[in-house]
Design a protein around this motif. Structure first.
Motif, PDB file in Angstrom:
ATOM      1  N   LYS A 177     113.909  45.751 -56.014  1.00 21.96           N
ATOM      2  CA  LYS A 177     112.554  46.179 -56.303  1.00 21.96           C
ATOM      3  C   LYS A 177     111.592  45.344 -55.467  1.00 21.96           C
ATOM      4  N   VAL A 178     110.702  45.990 -54.743  1.00 25.37           N
ATOM      5  CA  VAL A 178     109.696  45.278 -53.953  1.00 25.37           C
ATOM      6  C   VAL A 178     108.546  44.928 -54.878  1.00 25.37           C
ATOM      7  N   GLU A 179     108.295  43.650 -55.028  1.00 25.76           N
ATOM      8  CA  GLU A 179     107.222  43.187 -55.894  1.00 25.76           C
ATOM      9  C   GLU A 179     105.883  43.103 -55.159  1.00 25.76           C
ATOM     10  N   ARG A 180     105.971  42.876 -53.860  1.00 24.91           N
ATOM     11  CA  ARG A 180     104.759  42.723 -53.071  1.00 24.91           C
ATOM     12  C   ARG A 180     105.087  43.040 -51.626  1.00 24.91           C
ATOM     13  N   SER A 181     104.124  43.580 -50.898  1.00 24.72           N
ATOM     14  CA  SER A 181     104.334  43.915 -49.494  1.00 24.72           C
ATOM     15  C   SER A 181     103.047  43.635 -48.723  1.00 24.72           C
ATOM     16  N   HIS A 182     103.201  43.199 -47.495  1.00 24.30           N
ATOM     17  CA  HIS A 182     102.055  42.900 -46.636  1.00 24.30           C
ATOM     18  C   HIS A 182     102.383  43.388 -45.237  1.00 24.30           C
ATOM     19  N   GLU A 183     101.408  43.919 -44.560  1.00 26.09           N
ATOM     20  CA  GLU A 183     101.632  44.430 -43.197  1.00 26.09           C
ATOM     21  C   GLU A 183     100.503  43.961 -42.291  1.00 26.09           C
ATOM     22  N   PHE A 184     100.843  43.677 -41.056  1.00 24.20           N
ATOM     23  CA  PHE A 184      99.850  43.333 -40.034  1.00 24.20           C
ATOM     24  C   PHE A 184     100.036  44.281 -38.867  1.00 24.20           C
ATOM     25  N   GLU A 185      98.954  44.868 -38.442  1.00 25.95           N
ATOM     26  CA  GLU A 185      98.955  45.689 -37.235  1.00 25.95           C
ATOM     27  C   GLU A 185      97.572  45.531 -36.604  1.00 25.95           C
TER      28      GLU A 185
END
Length: 99
Positions: A85-93
């Motif tokens: 289970k993904v509890e948190r996600s962050h992305e940079f673009e």
């Protein structure tokens, strides 16, 4: 997350992988997939699903099950499957022109 090392003989793998990728898109709750492969043959596929029900539906899909059996018999030297289970996600673009 499916991590695998395939044997050298392709034997229809590419066609089956393409078919499975099309099939999973029809599963309610399927959100997408990321895939990477190293020059040494290690492949990592991460499938994203909204919930456990969507994962169960995909897991029990008849064509997917047949592809799994063929994979164990013909294509994979080894593999590992992790369901998490993904509890948190962050992305940079970066925004174009702001590099």
């Amino acid at each position: 997350m499916f991590t695998s090392v395939r044997i050298d003989d392709d034997g229809g793998y590419a066609e089956t992988a393409e078919r499975v990728e099309e099939l999973v898109k029809d599963i309610p709750g399927y959100l997408g997939m990321d895939y990477a492969r190293t020059p040494g043959g290690l492949a990592i596929t991460v499938g994203y699903f909204r919930d456990a029900d969507a994962i169960r539906e995909w897991s029990g899909h008849a064509e997917h099950r047949a592809a799994q059996r063929r994979g164990r018999a013909e294509w994979y030297e080894r593999y590992t499957l992790h369901i998490a289970k993904v509890e948190r996600s962050h992305e940079f673009e970066p925004t174009p022109g702001t590099e």
